[in-house]
Design an enzyme around this catalytic site. Sequence first.
Site, PDB file in Angstrom:
ATOM      1  N   MET A  17       0.815  -1.214   0.000  1.00  0.00           N
ATOM      2  CA  MET A  17       0.000   0.000   0.000  1.00  0.00           C
ATOM      3  C   MET A  17       0.854   1.272   0.000  1.00  0.00           C
ATOM      4  SD  MET A  17      -3.004  -1.098   2.695  1.00  0.00           S
ATOM      5  CE  MET A  17      -3.948   0.416   2.450  1.00  0.00           C
ATOM      6  N   HIS A  18       0.189   2.395  -0.235  1.00  0.00           N
ATOM      7  CA  HIS A  18       0.718   3.747  -0.012  1.00  0.00           C
ATOM      8  C   HIS A  18       1.779   4.200  -1.018  1.00  0.00           C
ATOM      9  CE1 HIS A  18      -1.278   3.139   3.799  1.00  0.00           C
ATOM     10  NE2 HIS A  18      -0.364   2.299   4.231  1.00  0.00           N
ATOM     11  N   ASP A  58      -2.596  -4.929   0.483  1.00  0.00           N
ATOM     12  CA  ASP A  58      -2.097  -6.229   0.934  1.00  0.00           C
ATOM     13  C   ASP A  58      -2.735  -6.706   2.229  1.00  0.00           C
ATOM     14  OD1 ASP A  58      -0.814  -4.274   2.445  1.00  0.00           O
ATOM     15  OD2 ASP A  58       1.210  -4.949   1.961  1.00  0.00           O
TER      16      ASP A  58
END
Length: 484
Positions: A78-79, A237
């Site tokens: 992520m991110h 995830d």
Amino acid sequence: MYFIGIDLGTSAVKILLMDENGKRLNVLSRSYKVEFPHPAWSEQNPSDWYEQVMLGLKDLLNGFDASEVRGISFGGQMHGLVMLDSNDEVIRPAILWNDGRSSEETDYLNNVIGKDKLSEYCGNIAFPGFTAPKVLWVKDKEPENFAKIAKICLPKDYLAYRLSGVFATDVSDAAGTLYFDVKNRCWSKEMCEICSIKEEWLPKVFESYEKIGTILPSIATELGIPETTVIAAGAGDNAAAAIGMGVYGGGGCNISIGTSGTVFISMSDYGVDSNNALHSFCHADGGYHLMSCMLSAASCNKWWMEEIIKTSDFAAEQKNITKLGENRVFFLPYLMGERSDVNARACFIGMSMDNTREDLTQAVFEGVAFLLRDAFEAAKKLGVNVEVSSICGGGAKSPLWRKIIADVLNIKLLQTENDEGPALGGAMLASVAAGVYKDVGEAIKAIVKPVTETLPDAEDVAKYDERYKEFKQLYPALKGFFNR
């Protein structure tokens, strides 16, 4: 019928093939590099992801009837910030979730815009790992790259775009950007304005289990799979891992001990921790979840074993550790800093002449477990009291580590038949998108089977309560030193 789950991790991609009943037919991993060009920076080349995924898909299907593939979906780190220009070329290397360069931008968002406003707009406050501070960093430090932006996407969504030609994301991954309105499951106009993000740069938002399109004909031909193969939006995830571990609806929980460590608590309704100690995100089942994440978890043990004491026999280092709750050595697991403090560093504290390498190994396990407990304590303040949790990730393969976590948290831990986490969750989301199951809950009931449980011991729980109180004093005492 076959379904494929692609778990785009930090150091490798894991790809899983399952049938419509959830039977794992094949699984493999392919690695790629992480670059650290400056202290606290962490970057990857998105083209490496695509290259390794395509090679992996060919290997995965070798020996199987590729014409039976019906769906593909994702779990992904992520991110991360992936920026494309008007020709769909990657502008610069992706800035990853564990990158800490944007501390100034994070401070600006939290202290100038204000945490109350951030929480109102998107349910969370700023951390250097989130995407929004990275966008501001590029705007401030690399204006020539910012001027080229035509699309902004997350890592797994770059893969989905390459495979389907559809520019899309899902609610769970988008929730970690800090420019997404989590409550209303749409982009936040206020946060986009604050970050100078044009909404046309952003992908269309889907639920994780929804079909975004089908495989591009050229790729279908290259892989030998049908052109009708469904591409589902997938999930971040941790949300994908939660699906793969059977966590959905209200009150479910999953603990992941991978490179990072997470506590994931599913919620039927939207809720925000008033202290913002927990992230408030959308879940892949159509609901919401609370999450806490530490940057270093199983990676702490890998560092300790391979870099410091120079061994690959992890089990041998654990076999003589028996006195749980009695260790006087503490370990702060901040090898990559921490999400709320990029200056934090790892430490062993409390050593004396009679300590052994087993004591330090045990301290590494306990330090990670104590940080997990911080998340559970924050959840309790919201009235959420978790008694049972699934557990996954490389660290969960250690019976000793599972026992320590069960004792520190005073909960029962469950392992499932297939501990493939995000890859399995991605394949399950693909099966829902293809219509095999009516919803995520039905898929979980049919596929996920708990097989192993780890129970807390009352005496050890009491000992660890005392150790946790001591552990809690360490970071506040050292924070000033870290910042200097």
